[in-house]
Write an enzyme that holds these catalytic residues in place. Structure first.
Site, short mmCIF file in Angstrom:
data_model
loop_
_atom_site.label_atom_id
_atom_site.label_comp_id
_atom_site.label_asym_id
_atom_site.label_seq_id
_atom_site.Cartn_x
_atom_site.Cartn_y
_atom_site.Cartn_z
NE ARG A 234 13.24 -1.14 68.41
CZ ARG A 234 12.64 -1.26 67.25
NH1 ARG A 234 12.53 -0.21 66.44
NH2 ARG A 234 12.12 -2.42 66.87
CD GLU A 263 8.63 4.96 70.31
OE1 GLU A 263 9.52 5.50 69.62
OE2 GLU A 263 8.16 3.82 70.06
CG HIS A 282 7.74 4.14 66.19
ND1 HIS A 282 8.33 3.62 67.31
CD2 HIS A 282 8.13 3.33 65.16
CE1 HIS A 282 9.04 2.55 66.99
NE2 HIS A 282 8.94 2.36 65.69
#
Length: 315
Positions: A234, A263, A282
């Site tokens: 994370r 993000e 990601h």
């Protein structure tokens, strides 16, 4: 039963079938959901499925029909777990769906840095091998993984898979985890020791109050100058200003990040132009097979709950 899928586009680009979810009830699919539309998009649904949409106490108060929240993710920090527990709402994640994919991404980073494949490919295409007087052209240093120390923070399913692969490469495995694992074949130690020993330091722990900003100036200063930092967990684990400072000053050699605090990435993140910082958007969890598995797990958890059994409950 009425089901709202709040951010289906985070799971598929059109390459994943929705049939397994459609079989569970009356389903509304939303490509994405802005915060101001969350209550409207949930409506009177009893089941809410989402990836990253925030399901706060206020959302639950405004949508009293919710009985089940299913996550297209392992992490569940986007849901107010305490509020769900108080209201009797079951929250289930999709644990272990991405184990192989994330471990694969970790070693994609490691092999790139130690093997320098992209740099050599560019050199060849720029004609440097053509101009070489020798059959083998190797001015860019590479290194073997065997004998290097791989320190793993977090020893869940992904951490264990990363350790297994690292061990197969002949790396020395060091593990730091909250609870002592049973029958762990590797060295288990405190965080400071794991950090100081690491040639590669990779994080596979959840984001909690205790782990937020754990990757800070203090931790980075304990790392070897030639060490590599990897975060596929994370973004909130990282103090991004202090990591950028460490990279630009040469405190550590490389950072490889698949997650950021914000993000999509903010255009002014200090890591965007930091030295020797590889950033991917990601994607560690995103191979087709992984996302197909994810949808199967989420659908199976909903079906089990509908039949009076609960799988993967996190609250």
């Amino acid at each position: 039963m009425k089901i709202s899928v709040l951010d289906w586009s985070t799971v598929t680009t059109g390459d994943i079938s929705s049939e397994a979810i459609e079989a569970l009830g009356e389903v509304n699919f939303f490509p994405s959901t802005a915060p101001e539309d969350t209550v409207k998009n949930i409506g009177d649904a009893e089941i809410v499925l989402c990836n990253k949409v925030l399901i706060t106490r206020e959302v639950m108060d405004a949508c009293p029909n919710i009985r089940y929240i299913g996550l297209f993710a392992t992490g569940f920090n986007n849901v107010d777990i305490e509020a769900a527990r108080e209201k009797g709402i079951v929250v289930c994640n999709a644990g272990q769906y991405s184990t192989n994919a994330v471990a694969q991404q970790v070693f994609a980073y490691i092999l790139e840095i130690f093997g320098r494949i992209n740099e050599y490919d560019r050199a060849v295409k720029n004609g440097e091998w053509v101009r070489s007087p020798l059959f083998s052209y190797f001015p860019i240093p590479t290194a073997e993984l065997a004998g290097k120390t791989l320190s793993i923070v977090g020893y869940g399913s992904i951490g264990r898979k990363v350790a297994e692969i690292g061990n197969a490469f002949g790396m020395n495995i060091v593990v730091n985890t909250r609870t002592a694992p049973k029958d762990c074949p590797y060295e288990v130690t405190d965080l400071e020791t794991a950090v100081k020993k690491a040639d590669v330091l990779t994080f596979h722990c959840p984001l909690t109050d205790k782990t937020e900003n754990i990757i800070d100036r203090s931790l980075l200063s304990m790392m070897k100058p030639a060490a590599v930092l990897i975060n596929t967990a994370r973004g909130g684990l990282v103090n991004e200003d202090e990591l950028a400072e460490a990279l630009n000053s040469g405190t550590i050699a490389y950072a490889c990040l698949d997650v950021l605090r914000r993000e999509p990435m903010s255009p002014d993140t200090p890591l965007r132009n930091a030295k020797n910082c590889i950033i991917t958007p990601h994607i560690a969890w995103s191979p087709l097979e992984t996302r197909e598995r994810l949808v199967r797990i989420v659908s199976d958890c909903v079906r089990s709950w509908q039949n009076g059994e609960i799988k993967n409950k996190v609250n």
